[in-house]
Write an enzyme that holds these catalytic residues in place. Structure first.
Site, mmCIF file in Angstrom:
data_model
loop_
_atom_site.group_PDB
_atom_site.id
_atom_site.type_symbol
_atom_site.label_atom_id
_atom_site.label_comp_id
_atom_site.label_asym_id
_atom_site.label_seq_id
_atom_site.Cartn_x
_atom_site.Cartn_y
_atom_site.Cartn_z
ATOM 1 N N TYR A 172 -18.063 46.977 -4.229
ATOM 2 C CA TYR A 172 -17.219 46.105 -5.043
ATOM 3 C C TYR A 172 -17.463 46.369 -6.527
ATOM 4 C CZ TYR A 172 -15.238 41.825 -7.019
ATOM 5 O OH TYR A 172 -14.500 40.934 -7.754
ATOM 6 N N SER A 211 -14.447 42.033 -13.240
ATOM 7 C CA SER A 211 -15.453 41.089 -12.752
ATOM 8 C C SER A 211 -16.729 41.302 -13.553
ATOM 9 C CB SER A 211 -15.733 41.345 -11.260
ATOM 10 O OG SER A 211 -16.847 40.603 -10.811
#
Length: 247
Positions: A158, A145
């Site tokens: 995350y 990501s």
């Protein structure tokens, strides 16, 4: 850059393939002639994706998969081997993103992100790496990501898991001259990632930003397809792909 023709029979395994980037990747690679094997927990959705691929003329199969369970990942790989005799590509895509500030102490969700995003990636690597080394080639694509390049409020855990995915990918790349390793780091992408768990306000903000700016999952799938299609002598190490308007 010259690309190769599709595989001559080796399976492409895709985790988290029941929706979003995983589903789009399965559809895209199948459209290029790759035999895909889809894994996820939601078998009804998997079956619908497989039916759509087959209707369009592609080769697809599926199996129930929980990436947090090593035995489940092993069974998934065994299913693919029974169907196709070898595994040429693994797309480690399964992930979760329940957002909240650290002082909310949503510890169960922290652990879930560690288990799915990081441990699940490691489980996939652990199962396919010996097979790929034995056959003399293979390709592991790890979906990270842009949160593996930057840290934003509510996304600390995350981001930590995605930084870790990038780190282990780079470690494997340096250790192996047999297995190609690619990290795909998408920005905001239309998917179900922001739909589960987390603090209500944080998740709502992520959903709103995705609706306004998000890439279609097909754009990420095409980036994965580009990396996979290169000759075995070419290793596309990392692709970062964002919506043009994302800061």
């Amino acid at each position: 850059m010259t690309t190769t023709t599709p595989h001559d029979g080796g399976a492409v395994l895709i985790t988290g393939a029941s929706s979003g980037i995983g589903e789009a990747t399965a559809r895209h690679l199948a459209s290029l002639g790759y035999p895909v094997v889809l894994g996820a927990r939601r078998t009804d959705k998997l079956a619908a994706v497989v039916d759509g691929i087959r209707t369009a003329g592609g080769r697809a199969d599926c199996a129930e998969l929980d990436v947090t369970d090593l035995a489940s990942v092993q069974a998934f790989a065994e299913t693919a081997l029974a169907l196709h005799s070898r595994i040429d590509v693994l797309v480690n895509n399964a992930g979760v993103m329940p957002l909240s500030q650290l002082n909310a102490l949503r510890i169960d969700e922290w652990n879930q992100m560690i288990d799915v995003n990081l441990r699940g990636t490691l489980h996939g690597l652990a199962v396919v790496l010996p097979l790929m080394e034995a056959q003399g080639h293979g390709h592991i694509v790890n979906v990270a990501s842009v949160s593996g390049h930057r840290v934003d409020p509510t996304a600390a855990v995350y981001s930590a898991t995605k930084f870790a995915v990038r780190a282990l990918s780079e470690g494997l790349r340096q250790e192996s001259t047999v297995v190609r390793v690619t990290v795909i780091s998408p920005g905001l992408t239309v998917s179900e990632l922001a739909d589960r768990g987390g603090d209500e306000a944080s998740q709502a903000a992520a959903q709103a930003a995705t609706r306004q700016l998000g890439l279609p999952a097909s754009a990420v799938a095409e980036a994965i397809g580009y990396a996979v299609a290169q000759p075995r002598s070419v290793d596309v190490n990392e692709i970062v792909i964002r919506p043009t308007l994302q800061g």
